[in-house]
Scaffold this motif. Structure first.
Motif, PDB file in Angstrom:
ATOM      1  N   GLY A 197      18.118  14.444 -42.810  1.00 23.60           N
ATOM      2  CA  GLY A 197      17.962  15.719 -43.505  1.00 23.60           C
ATOM      3  C   GLY A 197      17.651  16.885 -42.597  1.00 23.60           C
ATOM      4  O   GLY A 197      17.595  18.032 -43.053  1.00 23.60           O
ATOM      5  N   LYS A 198      17.468  16.613 -41.287  1.00 27.59           N
ATOM      6  CA  LYS A 198      17.176  17.690 -40.342  1.00 27.59           C
ATOM      7  C   LYS A 198      18.271  17.775 -39.290  1.00 27.59           C
ATOM      8  O   LYS A 198      19.007  16.818 -39.056  1.00 27.59           O
ATOM      9  CB  LYS A 198      15.810  17.470 -39.681  1.00 27.59           C
ATOM     10  N   VAL A 199      18.360  18.938 -38.652  1.00 27.79           N
ATOM     11  CA  VAL A 199      19.384  19.180 -37.637  1.00 27.79           C
ATOM     12  C   VAL A 199      18.738  19.759 -36.387  1.00 27.79           C
ATOM     13  O   VAL A 199      17.710  20.436 -36.448  1.00 27.79           O
ATOM     14  CB  VAL A 199      20.469  20.147 -38.162  1.00 27.79           C
ATOM     15  N   ALA A 200      19.355  19.496 -35.243  1.00 27.10           N
ATOM     16  CA  ALA A 200      18.897  20.064 -33.976  1.00 27.10           C
ATOM     17  C   ALA A 200      19.491  21.459 -33.809  1.00 27.10           C
ATOM     18  O   ALA A 200      20.706  21.623 -33.850  1.00 27.10           O
ATOM     19  CB  ALA A 200      19.303  19.170 -32.816  1.00 27.10           C
ATOM     20  N   ILE A 201      18.640  22.451 -33.628  1.00 30.91           N
ATOM     21  CA  ILE A 201      19.125  23.821 -33.464  1.00 30.91           C
ATOM     22  C   ILE A 201      19.008  24.308 -32.022  1.00 30.91           C
ATOM     23  O   ILE A 201      19.603  25.322 -31.660  1.00 30.91           O
ATOM     24  CB  ILE A 201      18.391  24.801 -34.395  1.00 30.91           C
ATOM     25  N   SER A 202      18.230  23.612 -31.203  1.00 38.23           N
ATOM     26  CA  SER A 202      18.071  23.986 -29.798  1.00 38.23           C
ATOM     27  C   SER A 202      17.315  22.871 -29.101  1.00 38.23           C
ATOM     28  O   SER A 202      17.003  21.842 -29.708  1.00 38.23           O
ATOM     29  CB  SER A 202      17.310  25.315 -29.655  1.00 38.23           C
ATOM     30  N   GLY A 203      17.006  23.077 -27.853  1.00 37.19           N
ATOM     31  CA  GLY A 203      16.251  22.061 -27.135  1.00 37.19           C
ATOM     32  C   GLY A 203      15.968  22.484 -25.718  1.00 37.19           C
ATOM     33  O   GLY A 203      16.414  23.529 -25.244  1.00 37.19           O
ATOM     34  N   GLY A 204      15.183  21.655 -25.031  1.00 34.58           N
ATOM     35  CA  GLY A 204      14.843  21.898 -23.641  1.00 34.58           C
ATOM     36  C   GLY A 204      14.936  20.615 -22.850  1.00 34.58           C
ATOM     37  O   GLY A 204      15.076  19.523 -23.410  1.00 34.58           O
ATOM     38  N   ALA A 205      14.865  20.732 -21.524  1.00 34.52           N
ATOM     39  CA  ALA A 205      14.954  19.561 -20.666  1.00 34.52           C
ATOM     40  C   ALA A 205      14.304  19.868 -19.327  1.00 34.52           C
ATOM     41  O   ALA A 205      14.168  21.030 -18.937  1.00 34.52           O
ATOM     42  CB  ALA A 205      16.410  19.146 -20.464  1.00 34.52           C
ATOM     43  N   TYR A 206      13.922  18.805 -18.618  1.00 32.95           N
ATOM     44  CA  TYR A 206      13.402  18.984 -17.268  1.00 32.95           C
ATOM     45  C   TYR A 206      13.680  17.734 -16.441  1.00 32.95           C
ATOM     46  O   TYR A 206      13.853  16.634 -16.964  1.00 32.95           O
ATOM     47  CB  TYR A 206      11.912  19.332 -17.268  1.00 32.95           C
ATOM     48  N   VAL A 207      13.737  17.946 -15.126  1.00 31.01           N
ATOM     49  CA  VAL A 207      14.058  16.884 -14.173  1.00 31.01           C
ATOM     50  C   VAL A 207      12.803  16.543 -13.380  1.00 31.01           C
ATOM     51  O   VAL A 207      12.064  17.429 -12.944  1.00 31.01           O
ATOM     52  CB  VAL A 207      15.182  17.334 -13.225  1.00 31.01           C
ATOM     53  N   THR A 208      12.570  15.252 -13.180  1.00 35.72           N
ATOM     54  CA  THR A 208      11.488  14.777 -12.326  1.00 35.72           C
ATOM     55  C   THR A 208      12.101  14.078 -11.121  1.00 35.72           C
ATOM     56  O   THR A 208      12.880  13.135 -11.267  1.00 35.72           O
ATOM     57  CB  THR A 208      10.571  13.800 -13.075  1.00 35.72           C
ATOM     58  N   GLY A 209      11.757  14.530  -9.930  1.00 37.22           N
ATOM     59  CA  GLY A 209      12.372  14.018  -8.718  1.00 37.22           C
ATOM     60  C   GLY A 209      13.621  14.806  -8.384  1.00 37.22           C
ATOM     61  O   GLY A 209      14.073  15.665  -9.144  1.00 37.22           O
ATOM     62  N   ALA A 210      14.200  14.552  -7.199  1.00 36.82           N
ATOM     63  CA  ALA A 210      15.446  15.211  -6.782  1.00 36.82           C
ATOM     64  C   ALA A 210      15.324  16.728  -6.796  1.00 36.82           C
ATOM     65  O   ALA A 210      16.237  17.443  -7.213  1.00 36.82           O
ATOM     66  CB  ALA A 210      16.608  14.768  -7.655  1.00 36.82           C
TER      67      ALA A 210
END
Length: 358
Positions: free
Chosen positions: A133-146
């Motif tokens: 019943g819910k939808v993704a409207i946006s999001g975030g991300a991050y990298v660990t290492g490299a």
């Protein structure tokens, strides 16, 4: 096309189309150009000391134009300094943000987190699903290492197997990274809104990509982006005010072996009605040549974070974005940039924009 909105003691001048846009009204940039509109007391004082021009921005009265702030493009399409802010973000820089006091945050808002394996695979992709019943409207991300060797190529809400999910992809630079690294992501989920739709806008160029996607008659409630193989996103986000559009700026990796040209795609998540009380808060780092810059923007009290934007500016060659992070616990977002393996001796900086709603 310019628009002007007067505050009590200043004029805010906005550019609807940057001089380097691929919009139909303007051809792709094939020559250097220079635009100036400066804001903030510190920058104003600095320019007065140097005898340079400036336009004072007053935070006394809310405005609804979309100013473009100090865009400079020099030889070789080097992006010196570009940032598009809403009035709320301008007031945040001036330290005078005021917020309404709603009874509760966004109804039905939820965050979904996912983590990849910690290994040396060159490409990592996460698909995040919201509750029924819910939808993704946006999001975030991050990298660990490299650090400086991986870029986040994609943070994109998309219809997958009949549900709106968030797809996040990170990739090592063209010559790879021998060690282990990890990708973490957060999806912003809300109940399925009336009139939900997705609008994409793409541009392909060997040097500099600037793409936008507009919701038209509908209202923007979220955003995403993607960039082609080995491309490096330099700025991404959305503006829900009069602009009502998502954007992405990208360039080829400066590491040998990069795929050219680069294609960047902005994704606007649209609905019949906008989310209540949408506003943006933008913060920037110091402008210098030090490696590793991180900046956090926090939503005002009684609002909730629903999106992250930001980017790198000044001399941003040989720099990459490591984090477009959403921090639900602190109601904030964090953007982090690092220099690539070649290093960057020039001045550069990062901005973070928290998209908030009530």
């Amino acid at each position: 096309m310019k628009d002007q909105t007067r505050t009590q003691n200043a004029v805010v001048v906005g550019e609807d189309t940057p001089c380097w846009s691929s919009a139909p009204s303007l051809p792709p940039l094939r020559r250097p150009c220079r635009r100036h509109t400066e804001v903030g007391p510190a920058e104003l004082a600095r320019r007065r000391q140097k005898g340079q021009c400036a336009i004072t921005i007053s935070a006394a009265t809310a405005v609804h134009s979309q100013p473009t702030i100090s865009l400079q493009l020099g030889k070789g399409f080097q992006l010196r300094f570009m940032r598009v802010l809403t009035a709320a973000a301008l007031m945040a820089i001036a330290g005078t943000v005021s917020a309404a006091t709603p009874a509760q945050a966004v109804a039905g808002l939820a965050y979904v987190n996912a983590t990849s394996a910690l290994d040396s695979s060159a490409v990592k992709t996460l698909t995040l699903s919201c509750a029924t019943g819910k939808v993704a409207i946006s999001g975030g991300a991050y990298v660990t290492g490299a650090t400086g060797d991986v870029t986040i190529r994609e943070i994109r809400p998309s219809m997958v197997a009949g549900a709106v999910r968030l797809i996040v992809t990170a990739q090592e630079d063209p010559d790879g990274f021998a060690g282990s690294w990890r990708l973490d992501a957060t999806a912003v989920c809300i109940p399925h809104p009336a009139g939900l739709s997705f609008v994409s806008g793409s541009m392909t160029d060997p040097a500099l990509v600037w793409a936008t996607a507009s919701c038209g008659a509908k209202r923007l409630i979220g955003s995403g982006y993607s960039v082609s193989n080995t491309g490096a996103v330099k700025a991404a986000g959305a503006h829900a005010g009069t602009s009502n559009r998502a954007y992405i700026s990208a360039e080829p990796s400066r590491v040998v072996g990069a795929v050219i040209p680069v294609t960047g795609t902005a994704v606007a998540v649209c609905a019949d009605a906008g989310l209540p009380g949408m506003t943006e808060v933008t913060v920037e780092t110091a402008q210098n040549s030090s490696d590793g810059k991180s900046v956090t923007a926090t939503c005002p009290a009684n609002t909730a974070v629903i999106g992250v934007g930001g980017g790198l500016f000044r001399f941003r060659n040989h720099t990459v974005i490591d984090d477009f992070r959403i921090n639900p616990a602190s109601n904030s977002v964090t953007v982090t940039g690092y220099e690539d393996q070649a290093g960057n001796p020039d001045i550069w900086a990062a901005t973070a924009t928290a998209v908030c709603a009530t």
